[in-house]
Motif scaffolding. Sequence first.
Motif, mmCIF file in Angstrom:
data_model
loop_
_atom_site.group_PDB
_atom_site.id
_atom_site.type_symbol
_atom_site.label_atom_id
_atom_site.label_comp_id
_atom_site.label_asym_id
_atom_site.label_seq_id
_atom_site.Cartn_x
_atom_site.Cartn_y
_atom_site.Cartn_z
ATOM 1 N N LYS A 213 16.667 67.266 55.203
ATOM 2 C CA LYS A 213 15.477 66.458 54.707
ATOM 3 C C LYS A 213 16.115 65.078 54.129
ATOM 4 N N PRO A 214 15.584 64.028 54.445
ATOM 5 C CA PRO A 214 16.275 62.799 53.886
ATOM 6 C C PRO A 214 15.507 62.302 52.558
ATOM 7 N N ARG A 215 16.257 61.454 52.027
ATOM 8 C CA ARG A 215 15.603 60.547 50.950
ATOM 9 C C ARG A 215 15.199 59.370 51.744
ATOM 10 N N ILE A 216 14.023 58.905 51.319
ATOM 11 C CA ILE A 216 13.628 57.536 52.112
ATOM 12 C C ILE A 216 13.582 56.193 51.056
ATOM 13 N N PHE A 217 14.170 55.438 51.674
ATOM 14 C CA PHE A 217 14.001 54.013 50.483
ATOM 15 C C PHE A 217 13.438 53.044 51.433
ATOM 16 N N CYS A 218 12.531 52.045 50.591
ATOM 17 C CA CYS A 218 11.805 50.957 51.438
ATOM 18 C C CYS A 218 12.095 49.877 50.613
ATOM 19 N N ALA A 219 12.138 48.637 51.161
ATOM 20 C CA ALA A 219 12.340 47.526 50.723
ATOM 21 C C ALA A 219 11.398 46.390 51.567
ATOM 22 N N PRO A 220 10.394 45.788 50.685
ATOM 23 C CA PRO A 220 9.607 44.823 51.364
ATOM 24 C C PRO A 220 10.213 43.622 51.998
ATOM 25 N N GLY A 221 9.863 43.157 53.118
ATOM 26 C CA GLY A 221 10.439 42.077 53.397
ATOM 27 C C GLY A 221 9.884 40.683 52.691
ATOM 28 N N ARG A 222 10.694 39.568 52.829
ATOM 29 C CA ARG A 222 10.137 38.225 51.978
ATOM 30 C C ARG A 222 10.784 37.157 52.616
ATOM 31 N N VAL A 223 9.947 36.018 52.469
ATOM 32 C CA VAL A 223 10.410 34.785 53.008
ATOM 33 C C VAL A 223 10.361 33.821 51.632
ATOM 34 N N ASN A 224 11.351 32.688 51.620
ATOM 35 C CA ASN A 224 11.071 31.876 50.540
ATOM 36 C C ASN A 224 10.419 30.630 51.221
ATOM 37 N N LEU A 225 9.292 30.533 50.330
ATOM 38 C CA LEU A 225 8.546 29.316 50.763
ATOM 39 C C LEU A 225 8.968 28.035 50.512
ATOM 40 N N LEU A 226 9.666 27.965 49.303
ATOM 41 C CA LEU A 226 10.507 26.942 48.978
ATOM 42 C C LEU A 226 12.064 27.546 48.541
ATOM 43 N N GLY A 227 13.048 26.542 48.710
ATOM 44 C CA GLY A 227 14.190 26.906 47.950
ATOM 45 C C GLY A 227 15.327 27.842 48.631
ATOM 46 N N GLU A 228 15.754 27.575 50.073
ATOM 47 C CA GLU A 228 16.732 28.097 50.282
ATOM 48 C C GLU A 228 18.037 27.435 49.853
ATOM 49 N N HIS A 229 18.889 28.438 49.503
ATOM 50 C CA HIS A 229 20.087 28.051 48.802
ATOM 51 C C HIS A 229 20.007 27.236 47.688
ATOM 52 N N THR A 230 18.748 27.012 46.827
ATOM 53 C CA THR A 230 18.747 25.980 45.810
ATOM 54 C C THR A 230 18.824 27.070 44.361
ATOM 55 N N ASP A 231 18.424 28.469 44.603
ATOM 56 C CA ASP A 231 18.310 29.065 43.254
ATOM 57 C C ASP A 231 19.654 29.196 42.544
ATOM 58 N N TYR A 232 20.583 29.312 43.428
ATOM 59 C CA TYR A 232 22.001 29.471 42.482
ATOM 60 C C TYR A 232 22.594 27.862 42.080
ATOM 61 N N ASN A 233 21.666 26.797 42.547
ATOM 62 C CA ASN A 233 22.255 25.522 42.161
ATOM 63 C C ASN A 233 21.149 25.007 41.287
ATOM 64 N N ASP A 234 20.520 25.802 40.187
ATOM 65 C CA ASP A 234 19.454 25.687 39.255
ATOM 66 C C ASP A 234 18.173 24.748 39.895
ATOM 67 N N GLY A 235 18.040 25.092 41.311
ATOM 68 C CA GLY A 235 16.692 24.479 41.654
ATOM 69 C C GLY A 235 15.762 25.420 41.757
ATOM 70 N N PHE A 236 14.585 25.148 42.207
ATOM 71 C CA PHE A 236 13.157 25.915 42.326
ATOM 72 C C PHE A 236 13.308 26.768 43.603
ATOM 73 N N VAL A 237 12.728 28.071 43.416
ATOM 74 C CA VAL A 237 12.551 28.992 44.406
ATOM 75 C C VAL A 237 11.287 29.529 44.407
ATOM 76 N N MET A 238 10.630 29.756 45.624
ATOM 77 C CA MET A 238 9.469 30.394 45.593
ATOM 78 C C MET A 238 9.353 31.600 46.523
ATOM 79 N N PRO A 239 9.971 32.775 46.244
ATOM 80 C CA PRO A 239 9.930 33.854 47.075
ATOM 81 C C PRO A 239 8.507 34.534 47.256
ATOM 82 N N CYS A 240 8.254 35.146 48.506
ATOM 83 C CA CYS A 240 6.798 35.701 48.920
ATOM 84 C C CYS A 240 7.236 36.857 49.522
#
Length: 72
Positions: free
Chosen positions: A17-44
């Motif tokens: 019998k396994p343990r099941i883990f689930c993670a939702p998919g997401r997209v960034n409506l704004l901010g690819e590669h900007t969150d770690y450069n103090d930019g804005f990001v809007m994940p959904c």
Amino acid sequence: MTSAELTRRFEDSFGSKPRIFCAPGRVNLLGEHTDYNDGFVMPCAIGFSTRVAISPAGQKAGGPIGRVFGAV
């Protein structure tokens, strides 16, 4: 694939019998590669998810098994 179906397939393949883990998919409506450069990001979250079934390895150790769905 539902968690119940994933559990059944895992039990059929590995016999435990396994343990099941689930993670939702997401997209960034704004901010690819900007969150770690103090930019804005809007994940959904989107209606897709990734499920993983795991258990301790026993006599019948196995590796990853995947199922790929076609594009919607």
